[in-house]
Design a protein around this motif. Structure first.
Motif, PDB file in Angstrom:
ATOM      1  N   THR A  14      10.774 -17.278  46.229  1.00  0.00           N
ATOM      2  CA  THR A  14      10.112 -16.112  47.028  1.00  0.00           C
ATOM      3  C   THR A  14      10.341 -14.765  46.339  1.00  0.00           C
ATOM      4  O   THR A  14       9.421 -14.059  46.142  1.00  0.00           O
ATOM      5  CB  THR A  14      10.849 -15.876  48.364  1.00  0.00           C
ATOM      6  OG1 THR A  14      10.551 -16.883  49.093  1.00  0.00           O
ATOM      7  CG2 THR A  14      10.066 -14.579  49.207  1.00  0.00           C
ATOM      8  N   ASN A  56       1.526 -16.988  45.461  1.00  0.00           N
ATOM      9  CA  ASN A  56       1.777 -17.564  46.789  1.00  0.00           C
ATOM     10  C   ASN A  56       1.665 -19.202  46.795  1.00  0.00           C
ATOM     11  O   ASN A  56       2.704 -19.815  47.322  1.00  0.00           O
ATOM     12  CB  ASN A  56       0.725 -17.355  47.898  1.00  0.00           C
ATOM     13  CG  ASN A  56       1.040 -17.362  49.359  1.00  0.00           C
ATOM     14  OD1 ASN A  56       2.459 -17.873  49.327  1.00  0.00           O
ATOM     15  ND2 ASN A  56       0.442 -17.074  50.385  1.00  0.00           N
ATOM     16  N   MET A  59       4.728 -20.645  44.941  1.00  0.00           N
ATOM     17  CA  MET A  59       5.814 -20.404  45.786  1.00  0.00           C
ATOM     18  C   MET A  59       5.757 -21.642  46.720  1.00  0.00           C
ATOM     19  O   MET A  59       6.994 -22.276  47.028  1.00  0.00           O
ATOM     20  CB  MET A  59       6.054 -19.047  46.531  1.00  0.00           C
ATOM     21  CG  MET A  59       7.315 -18.948  47.416  1.00  0.00           C
ATOM     22  SD  MET A  59       7.195 -18.651  49.170  1.00  0.00           S
ATOM     23  CE  MET A  59       5.602 -18.110  49.404  1.00  0.00           C
TER      24      MET A  59
END
Length: 126
Positions: A14, A56, A59
């Motif tokens: 993150t 994103n 992740m």
């Protein structure tokens, strides 16, 4: 409940995503400052959105890998590997022995396979 290792790995993923997003925003501002037309500014904005989406996705892929690692570690005692089976390749036939004194020195028409010692069944020699 998540294991500590998985939780720390997820937090690292993150944090990496947030760093990539921050860099993408900075790049967008730099591109927009150099842009001369409205279209160039829109292209810079779309590039930032692409970079954010990739970060994103990365992740989420990393989080899935962490969960998979935890599952494998959790179930490792079920998969005892005392006699690991390894598929053996198909047997390879040995080369036919060559008559004569070296490889490829047979006279024409000769083979290295000896004739049968007895006639095949159903045939009688006269």
């Amino acid at each position: 409940m998540k294991s500590v290792k998985q939780k720390i790995s997820d937090m690292a993923s993150t944090a990496k995503e947030k760093m990539v997003i921050c860099q993408a925003k900075a790049d967008e501002k730099a591109e927009q400052a150099m842009a001369r037309t409205k279209e160039e500014k829109e292209i810079a904005h779309q590039r930032r959105k692409v970079k954010e989406a990739e970060a994103n996705m990365d992740m989420h892929m990393a989080k899935a890998a962490h969960a998979e690692d935890k599952l494998i570690a959790k179930q490792s005692h079920y998969h005892v590997t005392h006699g690991t089976h390894v598929a053996q390749p198909a047997p390879v036939s040995a080369p036919v022995p060559v008559m004569g004194h070296g490889y490829g020195h047979n006279p024409a028409g000769l083979t290295s396979v000896p004739p049968p010692a007895y006639p095949p069944s159903g045939q009688h020699q006269a």
